[in-house]
Design an enzyme around this catalytic site. Structure first.
Site, short mmCIF file in Angstrom:
data_model
loop_
_atom_site.label_atom_id
_atom_site.label_comp_id
_atom_site.label_asym_id
_atom_site.label_seq_id
_atom_site.Cartn_x
_atom_site.Cartn_y
_atom_site.Cartn_z
N ASN A 10 0.64 -1.56 0.22
CA ASN A 10 0.02 0.07 -0.12
C ASN A 10 0.83 1.24 0.16
O ASN A 10 1.27 1.37 1.00
CB ASN A 10 -1.14 -0.46 0.91
CG ASN A 10 -1.57 1.45 1.50
OD1 ASN A 10 -2.00 1.92 0.37
ND2 ASN A 10 -2.18 1.41 2.40
N TRP A 11 0.84 2.26 -1.10
CA TRP A 11 1.51 2.96 -1.09
C TRP A 11 1.67 4.36 -1.10
O TRP A 11 2.12 5.20 -0.08
CB TRP A 11 1.62 3.15 -3.27
CG TRP A 11 3.20 2.30 -3.20
CD1 TRP A 11 3.35 1.00 -2.83
CD2 TRP A 11 3.52 1.99 -4.55
NE1 TRP A 11 4.51 -0.12 -3.71
CE2 TRP A 11 4.48 0.78 -4.88
CE3 TRP A 11 3.08 2.52 -6.03
CZ2 TRP A 11 5.19 0.61 -6.41
CZ3 TRP A 11 4.54 2.81 -6.70
CH2 TRP A 11 4.16 1.41 -7.30
N LYS A 12 0.15 4.10 -0.11
CA LYS A 12 -0.68 5.71 -0.23
C LYS A 12 -0.27 6.87 -0.66
O LYS A 12 -0.17 6.61 -1.74
CB LYS A 12 0.24 5.89 1.74
CG LYS A 12 -0.17 4.46 2.48
CD LYS A 12 -0.27 4.86 3.96
CE LYS A 12 -0.26 3.59 5.39
NZ LYS A 12 0.19 4.04 6.09
N HIS A 107 -9.62 1.74 5.54
CA HIS A 107 -7.96 1.22 6.26
C HIS A 107 -8.43 2.20 7.44
O HIS A 107 -9.27 3.09 6.79
CB HIS A 107 -7.19 1.96 4.71
CG HIS A 107 -5.63 1.63 5.94
ND1 HIS A 107 -5.45 2.56 6.58
CD2 HIS A 107 -5.23 0.98 5.47
CE1 HIS A 107 -3.68 2.53 6.12
NE2 HIS A 107 -3.81 1.37 5.83
N GLU A 109 -6.73 4.68 7.70
CA GLU A 109 -6.89 5.89 7.71
C GLU A 109 -7.84 6.71 7.30
O GLU A 109 -8.46 8.37 7.38
CB GLU A 109 -5.60 6.41 6.86
CG GLU A 109 -3.92 6.26 7.59
CD GLU A 109 -2.86 6.00 6.48
OE1 GLU A 109 -2.03 5.24 6.97
OE2 GLU A 109 -2.90 5.62 5.37
N GLU A 181 -4.94 -4.90 10.64
CA GLU A 181 -4.61 -4.03 10.59
C GLU A 181 -4.47 -3.25 12.42
O GLU A 181 -5.88 -1.82 12.33
CB GLU A 181 -4.40 -2.88 10.10
CG GLU A 181 -4.02 -3.46 9.01
CD GLU A 181 -4.51 -1.86 7.44
OE1 GLU A 181 -2.46 -1.67 7.06
OE2 GLU A 181 -4.76 -1.83 7.37
N GLY A 187 2.74 2.85 10.70
CA GLY A 187 3.30 3.66 10.72
C GLY A 187 4.19 4.03 11.92
O GLY A 187 5.27 5.47 12.42
N SER A 227 3.97 -2.06 10.14
CA SER A 227 4.96 -1.48 10.45
C SER A 227 5.93 -3.31 10.32
O SER A 227 6.92 -3.52 10.98
CB SER A 227 4.81 -1.70 12.05
OG SER A 227 4.91 -0.13 11.69
N GLY A 249 5.25 1.18 4.56
CA GLY A 249 6.24 1.54 4.76
C GLY A 249 6.78 1.48 3.43
O GLY A 249 7.57 1.68 2.21
#
Length: 269
Positions: A10-12, A107, A109, A181, A187, A227, A249
């Site tokens: 997931n590159w966000k 997600h 976020e 998650e 993150g 993470s 990330g």
């Protein structure tokens, strides 16, 4: 039964079209040089996926189509309508036109920063399945909820609302992926222990069994996200009910992503 692991990056909000092309070229070149890795990927023993920003999806789709190594493409969100006056939104059918197979829904976020409700996520889930786009449904608790001991309550509520109206005949084991998650591990550099992650993923599988039957529960893939890095991937992938990872990330760097892939392969042996 061992399910095919799915490693999804997931590159966000990272990597425009230029960087996306460079990344995919580098990934394919590195995989081609590693004969054992190339063999595993070509034999579909591990599924790889990337979820770039919307503006990079068409570029990614073109690069993937021209390669001889399989790489699944997904989007990070979608609307529940096929079209309409929804400024700034994108429809699932549009995503499929550029080659998307998957879409991330729910997600943390999207839930906590953009205020998406369980009901909204449920509408998106139903639309994705209706048009043939496979959702990666994210569920998970905040640190406060974990400390209160209500992780399972929160996860159950999220699952119930997201899967409302969906029935076993829709073949959820092949058409839905679930990602656990823990919000407090995204993150932050923290992660749930292997045992904690396994415990919640096992609970999710039990919920699927009770709601959709044993065939669905045995076949559905449940990922861990939070993470994930090369040094902890092997332990997570060795867990009975963890079938891959939704990687943030660490998926942005080809070398790091390859490290996770190699350690996942090692866990399968």
């Amino acid at each position: 039964m061992r399910r095919v692991p799915f490693l999804a990056g997931n590159w966000k909000m990272h990597k425009g079209p230029k960087e996306t092309k460079e990344y995919i070229v580098e990934l394919f070149e590195a995989a081609a040089k590693d004969t054992s890795l190339k063999g595993v990927l070509k034999e579909n023993k591990v599924e790889l996926g990337i979820f770039p920003p919307f503006v990079s999806l068409e570029t990614a789709g073109r690069e993937i189509a021209s390669a001889d190594i399989s790489l699944s493409l997904g989007a990070q969100n979608m609307h529940w309508e096929d079209s309409g006056a929804f400024t700034g939104e994108i429809a699932g059918k549009m995503l499929m036109e550029v080659g998307c197979k998957y879409v991330i829904l729910g997600h943390s976020e999207r839930r906590h920063i953009f205020g998406e409700s369980d009901e909204t996520i449920g509408k998106k889930m139903n639309k994705a399945l209706e048009i043939g786009l496979k959702p990666v449904l994210c569920v998970g608790e905040t640190l406060e909820e974990r400390d209160e001991g209500i992780t399972e309550f929160v996860v159950k509520r999220q699952l119930e609302e997201a899967l409302r109206g969906i029935r076993e005949h829709e073949n959820i084991k092949d058409n839905i992926v679930i990602a656990y998650e823990p919000v407090w591990a995204i993150g932050t550099g923290r992660k749930a222990s292997d045992e904690d992650a396994q415990g919640v993923c096992a609970y999710i599988r039990k919920f699927i069994e009770e709601s959709f039957g044993s065939t669905a529960a045995e076949g559905i893939r449940i990922l861990y996200g939070g993470s994930v890095k090369p040094d902890n991937a092997k332990g997570l992938m060795e867990q009975k009910d963890i079938d891959g990872a939704l990687i943030g990330g660490a998926s942005l760097d080809v070398g790091t992503f390859l490290g996770i892939i190699r350690n996942t392969i090692e866990a399968l042996q």
